[in-house]
Design a protein around this motif. Structure first.
Motif, PDB file in Angstrom:
ATOM      1  N   SER A  26     -37.992  36.641  -6.987  1.00 51.75           N
ATOM      2  CA  SER A  26     -36.577  36.316  -7.172  1.00 51.75           C
ATOM      3  C   SER A  26     -35.814  37.533  -7.679  1.00 51.75           C
ATOM      4  O   SER A  26     -36.404  38.461  -8.231  1.00 51.75           O
ATOM      5  N   TYR A  27     -34.498  37.512  -7.532  1.00 53.79           N
ATOM      6  CA  TYR A  27     -33.699  38.641  -8.024  1.00 53.79           C
ATOM      7  C   TYR A  27     -33.662  38.689  -9.551  1.00 53.79           C
ATOM      8  O   TYR A  27     -33.485  39.735 -10.129  1.00 53.79           O
ATOM      9  N   TRP A  28     -33.839  37.563 -10.207  1.00 55.24           N
ATOM     10  CA  TRP A  28     -33.690  37.535 -11.653  1.00 55.24           C
ATOM     11  C   TRP A  28     -35.014  37.754 -12.406  1.00 55.24           C
ATOM     12  O   TRP A  28     -34.988  38.033 -13.608  1.00 55.24           O
ATOM     13  N   ALA A  29     -36.145  37.597 -11.737  1.00 53.25           N
ATOM     14  CA  ALA A  29     -37.430  37.743 -12.436  1.00 53.25           C
ATOM     15  C   ALA A  29     -38.397  38.605 -11.634  1.00 53.25           C
ATOM     16  O   ALA A  29     -39.601  38.502 -11.794  1.00 53.25           O
ATOM     17  N   LYS A  30     -37.845  39.441 -10.786  1.00 54.84           N
ATOM     18  CA  LYS A  30     -38.665  40.279  -9.900  1.00 54.84           C
ATOM     19  C   LYS A  30     -39.705  41.060 -10.695  1.00 54.84           C
ATOM     20  O   LYS A  30     -39.381  41.749 -11.654  1.00 54.84           O
ATOM     21  N   GLY A  31     -40.954  40.889 -10.298  1.00 56.41           N
ATOM     22  CA  GLY A  31     -42.030  41.627 -10.926  1.00 56.41           C
ATOM     23  C   GLY A  31     -42.522  41.077 -12.253  1.00 56.41           C
ATOM     24  O   GLY A  31     -43.412  41.658 -12.867  1.00 56.41           O
ATOM     25  N   ARG A  32     -41.992  39.951 -12.717  1.00 56.05           N
ATOM     26  CA  ARG A  32     -42.436  39.372 -13.989  1.00 56.05           C
ATOM     27  C   ARG A  32     -43.926  39.019 -13.869  1.00 56.05           C
ATOM     28  O   ARG A  32     -44.333  38.362 -12.921  1.00 56.05           O
ATOM     29  N   SER A  33     -44.704  39.439 -14.811  1.00 63.56           N
ATOM     30  CA  SER A  33     -46.149  39.195 -14.760  1.00 63.56           C
ATOM     31  C   SER A  33     -46.451  37.715 -14.995  1.00 63.56           C
ATOM     32  O   SER A  33     -45.657  36.980 -15.590  1.00 63.56           O
ATOM     33  N   LYS A  34     -47.616  37.306 -14.543  1.00 67.45           N
ATOM     34  CA  LYS A  34     -48.035  35.917 -14.742  1.00 67.45           C
ATOM     35  C   LYS A  34     -48.167  35.599 -16.228  1.00 67.45           C
ATOM     36  O   LYS A  34     -47.797  34.507 -16.669  1.00 67.45           O
ATOM     37  N   SER A  35     -48.649  36.547 -17.018  1.00 68.64           N
ATOM     38  CA  SER A  35     -48.781  36.294 -18.455  1.00 68.64           C
ATOM     39  C   SER A  35     -47.411  36.085 -19.102  1.00 68.64           C
ATOM     40  O   SER A  35     -47.270  35.247 -20.003  1.00 68.64           O
ATOM     41  N   LEU A  36     -46.401  36.806 -18.636  1.00 69.06           N
ATOM     42  CA  LEU A  36     -45.051  36.603 -19.178  1.00 69.06           C
ATOM     43  C   LEU A  36     -44.439  35.288 -18.699  1.00 69.06           C
ATOM     44  O   LEU A  36     -43.708  34.636 -19.448  1.00 69.06           O
ATOM     45  N   VAL A  37     -44.742  34.893 -17.472  1.00 65.65           N
ATOM     46  CA  VAL A  37     -44.289  33.578 -16.989  1.00 65.65           C
ATOM     47  C   VAL A  37     -44.893  32.491 -17.874  1.00 65.65           C
ATOM     48  O   VAL A  37     -44.188  31.571 -18.324  1.00 65.65           O
ATOM     49  N   LEU A  38     -46.186  32.590 -18.148  1.00 64.27           N
ATOM     50  CA  LEU A  38     -46.843  31.611 -19.016  1.00 64.27           C
ATOM     51  C   LEU A  38     -46.232  31.600 -20.420  1.00 64.27           C
ATOM     52  O   LEU A  38     -45.968  30.532 -20.975  1.00 64.27           O
ATOM     53  N   LYS A  39     -45.987  32.766 -20.971  1.00 61.16           N
ATOM     54  CA  LYS A  39     -45.395  32.845 -22.314  1.00 61.16           C
ATOM     55  C   LYS A  39     -44.000  32.224 -22.325  1.00 61.16           C
ATOM     56  O   LYS A  39     -43.636  31.500 -23.260  1.00 61.16           O
ATOM     57  N   SER A  40     -43.206  32.488 -21.283  1.00 55.37           N
ATOM     58  CA  SER A  40     -41.861  31.914 -21.221  1.00 55.37           C
ATOM     59  C   SER A  40     -41.929  30.389 -21.122  1.00 55.37           C
ATOM     60  O   SER A  40     -41.106  29.688 -21.711  1.00 55.37           O
ATOM     61  N   VAL A  62     -35.613  25.362 -19.957  1.00 52.26           N
ATOM     62  CA  VAL A  62     -34.498  25.430 -20.894  1.00 52.26           C
ATOM     63  C   VAL A  62     -35.034  25.840 -22.260  1.00 52.26           C
ATOM     64  O   VAL A  62     -36.054  25.324 -22.712  1.00 52.26           O
ATOM     65  N   VAL A  63     -34.342  26.764 -22.895  1.00 47.53           N
ATOM     66  CA  VAL A  63     -34.615  27.138 -24.283  1.00 47.53           C
ATOM     67  C   VAL A  63     -33.439  26.626 -25.107  1.00 47.53           C
ATOM     68  O   VAL A  63     -32.283  26.835 -24.742  1.00 47.53           O
ATOM     69  N   SER A  64     -33.746  25.949 -26.208  1.00 49.64           N
ATOM     70  CA  SER A  64     -32.662  25.351 -26.982  1.00 49.64           C
ATOM     71  C   SER A  64     -33.085  25.051 -28.418  1.00 49.64           C
ATOM     72  O   SER A  64     -34.267  24.821 -28.686  1.00 49.64           O
ATOM     73  N   ASP A  65     -32.089  25.007 -29.303  1.00 43.29           N
ATOM     74  CA  ASP A  65     -32.318  24.494 -30.655  1.00 43.29           C
ATOM     75  C   ASP A  65     -32.022  22.992 -30.701  1.00 43.29           C
ATOM     76  O   ASP A  65     -32.155  22.361 -31.732  1.00 43.29           O
ATOM     77  N   LEU A  66     -31.583  22.430 -29.574  1.00 45.98           N
ATOM     78  CA  LEU A  66     -31.293  21.002 -29.387  1.00 45.98           C
ATOM     79  C   LEU A  66     -30.099  20.510 -30.196  1.00 45.98           C
ATOM     80  O   LEU A  66     -29.882  19.320 -30.339  1.00 45.98           O
ATOM     81  N   VAL A  67     -29.293  21.465 -30.694  1.00 47.93           N
ATOM     82  CA  VAL A  67     -28.093  21.106 -31.436  1.00 47.93           C
ATOM     83  C   VAL A  67     -26.905  21.938 -30.960  1.00 47.93           C
ATOM     84  O   VAL A  67     -25.915  21.408 -30.491  1.00 47.93           O
ATOM     85  N   VAL A  68     -27.009  23.250 -31.105  1.00 41.14           N
ATOM     86  CA  VAL A  68     -25.880  24.133 -30.869  1.00 41.14           C
ATOM     87  C   VAL A  68     -25.869  24.702 -29.450  1.00 41.14           C
ATOM     88  O   VAL A  68     -24.833  24.732 -28.795  1.00 41.14           O
ATOM     89  N   PHE A  69     -27.030  25.136 -28.969  1.00 43.21           N
ATOM     90  CA  PHE A  69     -27.034  25.921 -27.749  1.00 43.21           C
ATOM     91  C   PHE A  69     -28.300  25.665 -26.931  1.00 43.21           C
ATOM     92  O   PHE A  69     -29.377  25.455 -27.487  1.00 43.21           O
ATOM     93  N   ALA A  70     -28.145  25.710 -25.620  1.00 42.45           N
ATOM     94  CA  ALA A  70     -29.277  25.654 -24.693  1.00 42.45           C
ATOM     95  C   ALA A  70     -29.010  26.666 -23.592  1.00 42.45           C
ATOM     96  O   ALA A  70     -27.859  26.910 -23.223  1.00 42.45           O
ATOM     97  N   TRP A  71     -30.069  27.255 -23.076  1.00 43.00           N
ATOM     98  CA  TRP A  71     -29.957  28.240 -22.001  1.00 43.00           C
ATOM     99  C   TRP A  71     -30.860  27.801 -20.868  1.00 43.00           C
ATOM    100  O   TRP A  71     -32.062  27.635 -21.052  1.00 43.00           O
ATOM    101  N   LEU A  72     -30.265  27.591 -19.697  1.00 42.35           N
ATOM    102  CA  LEU A  72     -30.978  27.167 -18.494  1.00 42.35           C
ATOM    103  C   LEU A  72     -31.425  28.393 -17.721  1.00 42.35           C
ATOM    104  O   LEU A  72     -30.621  29.294 -17.470  1.00 42.35           O
ATOM    105  N   MET A  73     -32.703  28.413 -17.324  1.00 43.73           N
ATOM    106  CA  MET A  73     -33.258  29.604 -16.667  1.00 43.73           C
ATOM    107  C   MET A  73     -34.260  29.225 -15.582  1.00 43.73           C
ATOM    108  O   MET A  73     -34.792  28.111 -15.568  1.00 43.73           O
ATOM    109  N   ASP A  74     -34.541  30.201 -14.737  1.00 43.55           N
ATOM    110  CA  ASP A  74     -35.622  30.133 -13.754  1.00 43.55           C
ATOM    111  C   ASP A  74     -35.558  28.897 -12.865  1.00 43.55           C
ATOM    112  O   ASP A  74     -36.580  28.327 -12.490  1.00 43.55           O
ATOM    113  N   VAL A  75     -34.357  28.490 -12.508  1.00 39.36           N
ATOM    114  CA  VAL A  75     -34.168  27.313 -11.657  1.00 39.36           C
ATOM    115  C   VAL A  75     -34.439  27.700 -10.206  1.00 39.36           C
ATOM    116  O   VAL A  75     -33.865  28.658  -9.699  1.00 39.36           O
ATOM    117  N   PHE A  76     -35.321  26.948  -9.555  1.00 40.46           N
ATOM    118  CA  PHE A  76     -35.523  27.170  -8.123  1.00 40.46           C
ATOM    119  C   PHE A  76     -36.074  25.927  -7.441  1.00 40.46           C
ATOM    120  O   PHE A  76     -36.716  25.085  -8.059  1.00 40.46           O
TER     121      PHE A  76
END
Length: 137
Positions: A26-40, A62-76
């Protein structure tokens, strides 16, 4: 939900090889290692969408504190399933997820899916001059 697909947040059900293969091209995660995918994935709420044959056909996290903010990522959605409304099914599920009901703001970045996200109420950031980012290079 559509009876042809189901969504789970159970991380043990996620096809890590499939997710890594898609993201690394993908354009946003090009070359991301499998270990980093697992960590994310370990540090996120993950959503996998599957067909009736239990094949994973899409993903988001999604990464979030479940109150103030959430960030949506890696959608495909896999290329062969795109254009069938499956991405909208996945996004609707995420935005109706009980833990996100009281989150003040959900953010994301995209180069090419503004029209899709606008259907769910996303807008360009007002007062972008107030936002700051620190990038580790």
């Amino acid at each position: 939900m559509n009876n042809d697909y189901y969504i789970t947040t159970e991380k043990s059900r996620m096809d890590v090889d499939l997710i890594h293969k898609y993201l690394t091209k993908s354009y946003w995660a090009k070359g991301r290692s499998k270990s980093l995918v697992l960590k994310s994935m370990e540090n996120s709420i993950c959503f996998g969408i599957f067909d009736k044959s239990n094949n994973q056909i899409g993903f988001a996290r999604v990464v979030s504190d479940l109150v103030v903010f959430a960030w949506l990522m890696d959608v495909f959605i896999l290329d062969s399933y795109q254009g069938k409304g499956i991405g909208k099914i996945l996004l609707k599920f995420i935005f109706e997820y009980p833990e996100f009901k009281n989150v003040n703001v959900i953010g994301l970045r995209t180069n090419d899916a503004h029209a899709l996200y606008a259907q769910f109420g996303f807008e360009r950031i007002p007062n972008p001059e107030t936002w700051m980012l620190k990038k580790n290079t």
